[in-house]
Design an enzyme around this catalytic site. Structure first.
Site, PDB file in Angstrom:
ATOM      1  N   LYS A  49      49.248  26.366 -14.065  1.00 56.48           N
ATOM      2  CA  LYS A  49      48.367  24.969 -14.048  1.00 56.48           C
ATOM      3  C   LYS A  49      49.113  23.870 -14.640  1.00 56.48           C
ATOM      4  O   LYS A  49      48.912  22.621 -14.333  1.00 56.48           O
ATOM      5  CB  LYS A  49      47.086  25.388 -14.658  1.00 56.48           C
ATOM      6  CG  LYS A  49      46.179  26.133 -13.911  1.00 56.48           C
ATOM      7  CD  LYS A  49      45.017  26.378 -14.367  1.00 56.48           C
ATOM      8  CE  LYS A  49      43.959  27.439 -13.533  1.00 56.48           C
ATOM      9  NZ  LYS A  49      42.591  27.533 -13.888  1.00 56.48           N
ATOM     10  N   ASP A  85      38.462  22.544 -12.536  1.00 58.31           N
ATOM     11  CA  ASP A  85      37.799  23.550 -13.509  1.00 58.31           C
ATOM     12  C   ASP A  85      37.024  22.950 -14.441  1.00 58.31           C
ATOM     13  O   ASP A  85      35.845  23.548 -14.676  1.00 58.31           O
ATOM     14  CB  ASP A  85      39.204  24.039 -14.260  1.00 58.31           C
ATOM     15  CG  ASP A  85      39.901  25.030 -13.394  1.00 58.31           C
ATOM     16  OD1 ASP A  85      38.972  25.884 -12.414  1.00 58.31           O
ATOM     17  OD2 ASP A  85      41.154  25.474 -13.726  1.00 58.31           O
ATOM     18  N   ALA A 109      42.623  28.111 -26.649  1.00 57.03           N
ATOM     19  CA  ALA A 109      43.268  26.808 -26.575  1.00 57.03           C
ATOM     20  C   ALA A 109      44.260  26.828 -25.350  1.00 57.03           C
ATOM     21  O   ALA A 109      45.272  25.936 -25.386  1.00 57.03           O
ATOM     22  CB  ALA A 109      43.820  26.474 -27.847  1.00 57.03           C
ATOM     23  N   GLY A 110      44.102  27.409 -24.379  1.00 59.14           N
ATOM     24  CA  GLY A 110      44.968  27.688 -23.358  1.00 59.14           C
ATOM     25  C   GLY A 110      44.408  26.653 -22.147  1.00 59.14           C
ATOM     26  O   GLY A 110      43.887  25.855 -22.490  1.00 59.14           O
ATOM     27  N   ILE A 192      33.536  32.215 -19.682  1.00 60.81           N
ATOM     28  CA  ILE A 192      34.215  31.965 -18.697  1.00 60.81           C
ATOM     29  C   ILE A 192      35.102  33.131 -17.713  1.00 60.81           C
ATOM     30  O   ILE A 192      35.491  33.014 -16.830  1.00 60.81           O
ATOM     31  CB  ILE A 192      35.207  30.737 -18.779  1.00 60.81           C
ATOM     32  CG1 ILE A 192      36.603  31.148 -19.374  1.00 60.81           C
ATOM     33  CG2 ILE A 192      34.379  29.399 -19.564  1.00 60.81           C
ATOM     34  CD1 ILE A 192      37.402  29.894 -19.045  1.00 60.81           C
TER      35      ILE A 192
HETATM   36  P1  NAP Z   1      45.760  30.883 -21.177  1.00 57.98           P
HETATM   37  O1  NAP Z   1      46.363  29.280 -20.818  1.00 57.98           O
HETATM   38  O2  NAP Z   1      46.934  31.880 -20.908  1.00 57.98           O
HETATM   39  O3  NAP Z   1      45.023  30.785 -22.545  1.00 57.98           O
HETATM   40  C1  NAP Z   1      44.563  32.151 -23.047  1.00 57.98           C
HETATM   41  C2  NAP Z   1      43.784  31.756 -24.422  1.00 57.98           C
HETATM   42  O4  NAP Z   1      43.322  32.940 -24.953  1.00 57.98           O
HETATM   43  C3  NAP Z   1      44.868  31.372 -25.443  1.00 57.98           C
HETATM   44  O5  NAP Z   1      44.275  30.290 -26.359  1.00 57.98           O
HETATM   45  C4  NAP Z   1      44.982  32.644 -26.244  1.00 57.98           C
HETATM   46  O6  NAP Z   1      45.431  32.162 -27.819  1.00 57.98           O
HETATM   47  C5  NAP Z   1      43.572  33.172 -26.168  1.00 57.98           C
HETATM   48  N1  NAP Z   1      43.856  34.669 -26.025  1.00 57.98           N
HETATM   49  C6  NAP Z   1      44.431  35.467 -25.249  1.00 57.98           C
HETATM   50  N2  NAP Z   1      44.630  36.721 -25.519  1.00 57.98           N
HETATM   51  C7  NAP Z   1      43.883  36.754 -26.736  1.00 57.98           C
HETATM   52  C8  NAP Z   1      43.555  37.806 -27.659  1.00 57.98           C
HETATM   53  N3  NAP Z   1      43.811  38.980 -27.383  1.00 57.98           N
HETATM   54  N4  NAP Z   1      42.921  37.756 -28.784  1.00 57.98           N
HETATM   55  C9  NAP Z   1      42.488  36.385 -29.160  1.00 57.98           C
HETATM   56  N5  NAP Z   1      42.969  35.318 -28.339  1.00 57.98           N
HETATM   57  C10 NAP Z   1      43.393  35.487 -27.059  1.00 57.98           C
HETATM   58  O7  NAP Z   1      44.771  31.241 -20.151  1.00 57.98           O
HETATM   59  P2  NAP Z   1      43.627  30.340 -19.227  1.00 57.98           P
HETATM   60  O8  NAP Z   1      44.146  29.970 -17.923  1.00 57.98           O
HETATM   61  O9  NAP Z   1      43.089  29.317 -20.371  1.00 57.98           O
HETATM   62  O10 NAP Z   1      42.477  31.327 -18.898  1.00 57.98           O
HETATM   63  C11 NAP Z   1      41.507  32.107 -19.884  1.00 57.98           C
HETATM   64  C12 NAP Z   1      40.483  32.854 -19.327  1.00 57.98           C
HETATM   65  O11 NAP Z   1      39.686  32.033 -18.527  1.00 57.98           O
HETATM   66  C13 NAP Z   1      41.296  34.045 -18.268  1.00 57.98           C
HETATM   67  O12 NAP Z   1      40.601  35.167 -18.343  1.00 57.98           O
HETATM   68  C14 NAP Z   1      40.912  33.347 -17.063  1.00 57.98           C
HETATM   69  O13 NAP Z   1      40.624  34.383 -15.951  1.00 57.98           O
HETATM   70  C15 NAP Z   1      39.524  32.483 -17.298  1.00 57.98           C
HETATM   71  N6  NAP Z   1      39.225  31.346 -16.176  1.00 57.98           N
HETATM   72  C16 NAP Z   1      38.053  31.400 -15.653  1.00 57.98           C
HETATM   73  C17 NAP Z   1      37.791  30.488 -14.901  1.00 57.98           C
HETATM   74  C18 NAP Z   1      36.634  30.398 -14.185  1.00 57.98           C
HETATM   75  O14 NAP Z   1      36.416  29.438 -12.968  1.00 57.98           O
HETATM   76  N7  NAP Z   1      35.517  31.007 -14.702  1.00 57.98           N
HETATM   77  C19 NAP Z   1      38.737  29.355 -14.599  1.00 57.98           C
HETATM   78  C20 NAP Z   1      40.019  29.588 -15.495  1.00 57.98           C
HETATM   79  C21 NAP Z   1      40.154  30.565 -16.375  1.00 57.98           C
HETATM   80  P3  NAP Z   1      46.901  31.888 -28.317  1.00 57.98           P
HETATM   81  O15 NAP Z   1      46.903  30.569 -28.194  1.00 57.98           O
HETATM   82  O16 NAP Z   1      46.711  32.561 -29.721  1.00 57.98           O
HETATM   83  O17 NAP Z   1      47.600  32.731 -27.472  1.00 57.98           O
END
Ligand code: NAP
Length: 249
Positions: A49, A85, A109-110, A192
């Site tokens: 993204k 999103d 913070a992703g 989410i």
């Molecule tokens: P991302 O960019 O990889 O960011 C992941 C975030 O989660 C980072 O802040 C990471 O922390 C944290 N994290 C990951 N594993 C962790 C753990 N074991 N313990 C604590 N913190 C953890 O991912 P993203 O794109 O933001 O997506 C995040 C989630 O949202 C996914 O499950 C995705 O499927 C979901 N999502 C849902 C929708 C929807 O429409 N419902 C839309 C988008 C995404 P660090 O900074 O410390 O690595």
């Protein structure tokens, strides 16, 4: 969801939505392929993204401010990036509450958190980011002018009006990003993560009598905006909701 919508509108002879797994090293090739094959558009997901924004001709204002694109539309070879999103998440929240002046905890913070933080601030909420890695959390907070605390100091969450999990925690393992005792019946809890539907955080929130928002609502809402961008037609929302619920069950 998109294919079911095309079918019901009788436009499935013009549009078909197909999945493609793209390795990061092939991202440019994949984007060039959209032009070469005259593909109408693409949904973009983890981990592309942010990287994809540099490969497009135009990025609309919100997506530019967020720094992430989840939707690409190809208009005669001109690729424009959008972010649906954040609107999907904010629509789900605004269906339950007025965000102005509310205290919101965003865990993560992703890419997804970026859009949610952007939307919450735009709507007048006070945001505090809780993240595992301090550098990433602090830098996102500085970028958007909000607060940050490490994910191992979650005590303050008990005083928040809205709690949003924007990490993948709860997706593959039955874990919650926060303890149950931080939740109460005055809060709105939004996870989410959409698969499983009933995450541990959602179960905790229900047990504490909090209002909840399932992750699939955001997925559906962002898809409604996407569908209009891809096809020009208003999305048949209930058809999309039903197929999504069926698949997530
Ligand atoms: P991302 O960019 O990889 O960011 C992941 C975030 O989660 C980072 O802040 C990471 O922390 C944290 N994290 C990951 N594993 C962790 C753990 N074991 N313990 C604590 N913190 C953890 O991912 P993203 O794109 O933001 O997506 C995040 C989630 O949202 C996914 O499950 C995705 O499927 C979901 N999502 C849902 C929708 C929807 O429409 N419902 C839309 C988008 C995404 P660090 O900074 O410390 O690595």
């Amino acid at each position: 969801m998109h294919n079911a919508a095309c079918k019901i509108l009788g436009i499935d002879d013009q549009f078909i939505f197909l999945p493609a797994e793209v390795a990061p090293k092939n991202l440019k090739l994949a984007i060039d392929g959209l032009k070469g094959l005259q593909i109408r558009g693409a949904s973009v997901t983890i981990p592309h993204k942010m990287a994809v924004t540099a490969l497009l001709h135009k990025v609309e204002e919100d997506a530019k401010a967020i720094g992430a694109v989840n939707t690409i539309v190809n208009r005669d070879g001109v690729l424009t990036g959008y972010n649906t999103d954040w609107k999907g998440a904010i629509d789900a929240l605004e269906k339950r509450t007025n965000l102005k002046g509310k205290k919101a905890a965003v865990i993560g913070a992703g890419g997804a958190a970026r859009g949610i933080v952007y939307g919450l601030i735009k709507k007048g909420a006070f945001v505090k980011i809780f993240n595992r890695s301090k550098d990433k959390g602090a830098s996102l907070a500085a970028e958007f002018g909000c607060d940050f605390t490490s994910l191992d100091q979650t005590g303050e969450i008990a005083e928040m009006d809205i709690i949003i999990n924007a990490t993948p925690l709860g997706m593959t393992e039955n874990v919650s990003p926060i303890e149950k005792q931080l939740l109460n019946s005055a809060q709105l809890v939004f996870d989410i993560v959409y698969s499983p539907k009933e995450t541990k955080l959602i179960k905790y929130a229900k047990e504490k009598g909090a209002k909840i928002i399932y992750g699939y609502e955001m997925l559906l809402n962002q898809g409604i905006y996407q569908f209009k961008l891809f096809t020009g037609y208003d999305a048949p929302v209930e058809v999309m909701r039903k197929i999504l619920e069926k698949h997530l069950r």
